[in-house]
Design an enzyme around this catalytic site. Sequence first.
Site, PDB file in Angstrom:
ATOM      1  CB  CYS A  97      -1.005  -0.065   1.142  1.00 50.92           C
ATOM      2  SG  CYS A  97      -2.431   0.972   0.774  1.00 50.92           S
ATOM      3  CG  HIS A 205      -3.160  -3.604   4.338  1.00 50.12           C
ATOM      4  ND1 HIS A 205      -1.939  -3.002   4.549  1.00 50.12           N
ATOM      5  CD2 HIS A 205      -3.946  -2.655   3.752  1.00 50.12           C
ATOM      6  CE1 HIS A 205      -1.991  -1.745   4.113  1.00 50.12           C
ATOM      7  NE2 HIS A 205      -3.194  -1.510   3.615  1.00 50.12           N
TER       8      HIS A 205
HETATM    9  N1  GLN Z   1      -2.076   6.840   1.940  1.00 52.69           N
HETATM   10  C1  GLN Z   1      -2.189   5.882   0.903  1.00 52.69           C
HETATM   11  C2  GLN Z   1      -3.556   5.843   0.222  1.00 52.69           C
HETATM   12  O1  GLN Z   1      -4.571   6.116   0.854  1.00 52.69           O
HETATM   13  C3  GLN Z   1      -1.805   4.529   1.445  1.00 52.69           C
HETATM   14  C4  GLN Z   1      -2.809   3.918   2.394  1.00 52.69           C
HETATM   15  C5  GLN Z   1      -2.329   2.627   3.017  1.00 52.69           C
HETATM   16  O2  GLN Z   1      -1.143   2.414   3.156  1.00 52.69           O
HETATM   17  N2  GLN Z   1      -3.229   1.782   3.436  1.00 52.69           N
HETATM   18  O3  GLN Z   1      -3.633   5.519  -0.951  1.00 52.69           O
END
Ligand code: GLN
Length: 269
Positions: A97, A205
Site C-alpha cells: 500500500c 494487507h
Molecule cells: N495513503 C495511501 C492511500 O490512501 C496509502 C494507504 C495505506 O497504506 N493503506 O492511498
Amino acid sequence: MSPGDRNSALTIAIVFPDLLGTYGDGGNGIVLARRAAWRGMGVELVQAGSGRPLPSADIYCIGGGEDGPQVRAATSLNEDGTMARAVEQGAVVFGVCAGYQLLGRSFPDSTDRAHDGLGLLDITTRKGTGPRAVGELVATMAPDAPHQAGGAALPRLTGFENHGGVTSVGPSARALARVVRGVGNGGGDGTEGAWSGRVVGTYLHGPVLARNIALADLLLGWAVDPSDSPEPLPPLDDSEETALRTERLRAVERSDRGHVVSRLFRAGR
Ligand code: GLN
C-alpha cells in the site's frame, strides 16, 4: 550477507515501523523470519526505525501508513539511498500500500500534491476520485507474474485493502495479479500490484504473507538463492496457515453470495 550466501544469517528489515506500522504489515517481516528459522536458516529480523541510517538487508518489508508518514518515509529513503543500492545488488523489496506506492515514480499526499517515490518500480499513483477502496481483495496471479520455485503458478492472493490512491503500471514493470474481488490498482484495467526484478508491491494487507505463504516463500527463495531458477525451499507444516487462508477466502465467497441475495431481494426476485 550477500543474497544467496547460505552460510551467514539472512537479514530481514521491517522498514520504518514507527511511520508505516498502521496496518500491521510488519507481520510480513515476522512471517518471513519465522519461515526461514523453521527451516533451520540463521535469520536476523531488524526493526529499522526512521531517523537513523537504513541497515543493509537481504529483504526489506515496507508497510502501509497514512499520507503524511508516507511522504516522510519516501523522503528519508531517498536521502539515505541504501535501499536503491541494495536493490542493485540483488536485495528483495516487498512494499504494501503506502509502501508499494512509494516504491514508484510519484504518489500524492492528502492535498493531492505529487511527491517523488524511490523509482524502483515503474508505477505512478494519483488520488482517486471515487470512494476510498476498503474491503477484502482477492486476485489471481497475472500469467507473467513470477512463478513458484519448481514452476507452478502462485495460488490466488487474499488480503484486505484500504487506500485512496489509484496506481498505473508503466512499461518497465508488470502487474502482479488480476482482481477477482475488490479494487486493487484501481486504474480501470483490473490489475493489482506490480513487480519488476525482485521488487514487488501490492495493495494487500493481512498481513498478506500470513495469508499467502506461497508468496512469502517466493520472496524468501529469491533471497537465499540468487539464481534464475531457485531451488524449492524445504516444505513446512502449513496446516494453520492454510486454514486461515481458506477461512478468509470462504468469508469473501459468503459475502459475495450475500450481495447477490440482497440485490435479488431489492429487485423483488
Ligand atoms: N495513503 C495511501 C492511500 O490512501 C496509502 C494507504 C495505506 O497504506 N493503506 O492511498
